[in-house]
Design a protein around this motif. Structure first.
Motif, PDB file in Angstrom:
ATOM      1  N   PHE A  78       0.957  -1.276  -0.220  1.00  0.00           N
ATOM      2  CA  PHE A  78      -0.224  -0.285   0.335  1.00  0.00           C
ATOM      3  C   PHE A  78       0.912   1.314  -0.066  1.00  0.00           C
ATOM      4  O   PHE A  78       2.385   1.394   0.428  1.00  0.00           O
ATOM      5  N   VAL A  79       0.114   2.258  -0.487  1.00  0.00           N
ATOM      6  CA  VAL A  79       1.289   3.489  -0.871  1.00  0.00           C
ATOM      7  C   VAL A  79       0.257   4.454   0.387  1.00  0.00           C
ATOM      8  O   VAL A  79      -1.602   4.369   0.403  1.00  0.00           O
ATOM      9  N   GLN A  80       0.256   5.616   0.956  1.00  0.00           N
ATOM     10  CA  GLN A  80      -0.708   6.072   1.989  1.00  0.00           C
ATOM     11  C   GLN A  80      -0.225   7.587   1.683  1.00  0.00           C
ATOM     12  O   GLN A  80       1.475   7.457   2.192  1.00  0.00           O
ATOM     13  N   GLN A  81      -0.463   8.485   1.212  1.00  0.00           N
ATOM     14  CA  GLN A  81      -0.119   9.861   1.342  1.00  0.00           C
ATOM     15  C   GLN A  81      -1.077  10.767   2.879  1.00  0.00           C
ATOM     16  O   GLN A  81      -2.439  10.151   3.155  1.00  0.00           O
ATOM     17  N   HIS A  82      -0.579  11.438   3.633  1.00  0.00           N
ATOM     18  CA  HIS A  82      -0.876  12.101   4.765  1.00  0.00           C
ATOM     19  C   HIS A  82      -0.607  13.178   4.879  1.00  0.00           C
ATOM     20  O   HIS A  82       0.693  13.442   5.086  1.00  0.00           O
ATOM     21  N   LEU A  83      -1.121  13.489   6.450  1.00  0.00           N
ATOM     22  CA  LEU A  83      -0.751  15.180   6.758  1.00  0.00           C
ATOM     23  C   LEU A  83      -0.870  14.478   8.619  1.00  0.00           C
ATOM     24  O   LEU A  83      -1.646  14.018   8.483  1.00  0.00           O
ATOM     25  N   LEU A  84       0.823  14.504   9.207  1.00  0.00           N
ATOM     26  CA  LEU A  84       0.438  13.742  10.499  1.00  0.00           C
ATOM     27  C   LEU A  84       0.465  14.902  11.687  1.00  0.00           C
ATOM     28  O   LEU A  84       1.378  16.055  10.698  1.00  0.00           O
ATOM     29  N   ILE A  85      -0.291  14.838  12.383  1.00  0.00           N
ATOM     30  CA  ILE A  85      -0.193  16.704  13.442  1.00  0.00           C
ATOM     31  C   ILE A  85      -0.001  15.365  14.618  1.00  0.00           C
ATOM     32  O   ILE A  85      -0.425  14.360  15.037  1.00  0.00           O
ATOM     33  N   ALA A  86       1.297  16.084  14.986  1.00  0.00           N
ATOM     34  CA  ALA A  86       1.207  15.548  16.602  1.00  0.00           C
ATOM     35  C   ALA A  86       1.688  16.955  16.968  1.00  0.00           C
ATOM     36  O   ALA A  86       2.724  18.267  17.143  1.00  0.00           O
ATOM     37  N   THR A  87       1.425  16.895  18.687  1.00  0.00           N
ATOM     38  CA  THR A  87       1.703  17.936  19.473  1.00  0.00           C
ATOM     39  C   THR A  87       2.369  17.876  20.532  1.00  0.00           C
ATOM     40  O   THR A  87       2.457  16.534  21.033  1.00  0.00           O
ATOM     41  N   SER A  88       3.837  18.243  20.911  1.00  0.00           N
ATOM     42  CA  SER A  88       4.791  17.731  22.090  1.00  0.00           C
ATOM     43  C   SER A  88       4.195  18.118  22.868  1.00  0.00           C
ATOM     44  O   SER A  88       3.385  18.826  22.759  1.00  0.00           O
ATOM     45  N   ASN A  89       5.083  17.823  23.850  1.00  0.00           N
ATOM     46  CA  ASN A  89       4.267  17.842  25.516  1.00  0.00           C
ATOM     47  C   ASN A  89       4.441  19.484  26.014  1.00  0.00           C
ATOM     48  O   ASN A  89       3.858  19.580  26.976  1.00  0.00           O
ATOM     49  N   GLY A  90       5.375  20.167  25.234  1.00  0.00           N
ATOM     50  CA  GLY A  90       5.460  22.013  26.004  1.00  0.00           C
ATOM     51  C   GLY A  90       4.060  22.297  24.833  1.00  0.00           C
ATOM     52  O   GLY A  90       3.467  24.012  24.624  1.00  0.00           O
ATOM     53  N   GLY A  91       3.299  21.646  23.738  1.00  0.00           N
ATOM     54  CA  GLY A  91       1.763  22.922  22.863  1.00  0.00           C
ATOM     55  C   GLY A  91       2.783  22.787  21.470  1.00  0.00           C
ATOM     56  O   GLY A  91       2.065  23.676  20.783  1.00  0.00           O
ATOM     57  N   ALA A  92       3.599  22.816  21.371  1.00  0.00           N
ATOM     58  CA  ALA A  92       4.274  22.686  19.352  1.00  0.00           C
ATOM     59  C   ALA A  92       3.469  21.957  18.380  1.00  0.00           C
ATOM     60  O   ALA A  92       3.955  20.881  19.389  1.00  0.00           O
ATOM     61  N   VAL A  93       3.243  22.283  17.895  1.00  0.00           N
ATOM     62  CA  VAL A  93       2.318  21.693  16.868  1.00  0.00           C
ATOM     63  C   VAL A  93       3.363  21.295  15.289  1.00  0.00           C
ATOM     64  O   VAL A  93       4.014  21.858  14.940  1.00  0.00           O
ATOM     65  N   LEU A  94       3.260  19.755  14.579  1.00  0.00           N
ATOM     66  CA  LEU A  94       4.019  19.421  13.530  1.00  0.00           C
ATOM     67  C   LEU A  94       3.283  19.264  12.953  1.00  0.00           C
ATOM     68  O   LEU A  94       2.129  18.228  13.195  1.00  0.00           O
ATOM     69  N   GLU A  95       3.251  20.016  11.315  1.00  0.00           N
ATOM     70  CA  GLU A  95       2.205  19.723  10.453  1.00  0.00           C
ATOM     71  C   GLU A  95       3.188  18.810   9.631  1.00  0.00           C
ATOM     72  O   GLU A  95       3.665  19.684   8.938  1.00  0.00           O
ATOM     73  N   LEU A  96       3.745  17.591   9.640  1.00  0.00           N
ATOM     74  CA  LEU A  96       4.357  16.912   8.386  1.00  0.00           C
ATOM     75  C   LEU A  96       4.272  16.047   7.464  1.00  0.00           C
ATOM     76  O   LEU A  96       3.080  15.053   7.713  1.00  0.00           O
TER      77      LEU A  96
END
Length: 131
Positions: A78-96
């Motif tokens: 399979f192939v998956q394209q996506h946006l990974l959104i993660a929030t650090s414990n300090g509140g910084a948001v990653l949009e990958l």
């Protein structure tokens, strides 16, 4: 169960485990001799190294979720394209934005190739509210 159903079930289980922070299920989703290749480093990892890396990522983040998912079956994977959104414990948001190409056999991922621009991860890890 068809090959497509089996492969897509592996994908769903894998991504749900990452979102839940369940490194044990991620580990079990991999074949023992899986090869994980990262486009940003052009390096390979084995299963245990990858699970250790994921465990560190889970420890740094309070939540992880995949949005804008486009999951596609191909014979043997399979192939998956996506946006990974993660929030650090300090509140910084990653949009990958990322894409994964995975080969699957016997209900487990045998090869995973991950493509993303590491600049977003570096910026996220240097945010004042990261930790």
């Amino acid at each position: 169960m068809s090959e497509e159903s089996t492969v897509l079930a592996v994908a769903e289980r894998f991504f749900a485990a990452v979102e839940a922070g369940d490194a044990a299920t991620v580990r079990d989703s991999y074949a023992p001799d899986v090869v994980i290749w990262h486009g940003h480093t052009r390096q390979q990892q084995d299963r245990e190294t990858n699970v250790d890396t994921l465990t560190q990522f889970i420890a740094l983040t309070g939540d992880r979720r995949y949005t804008d998912r486009k999951l596609r079956f191909f014979p043997g994977g399979f192939v998956q394209q996506h946006l990974l959104i993660a929030t650090s414990n300090g509140g910084a948001v990653l949009e990958l934005p990322a894409a994964l190409v995975c080969e699957v056999a016997d209900g487990r991922i045998t090869r995973l190739e991950e493509y993303f621009d590491n600049a977003a991860v570096i910026e996220w890890s240097q945010a004042p509210n990261f930790a």
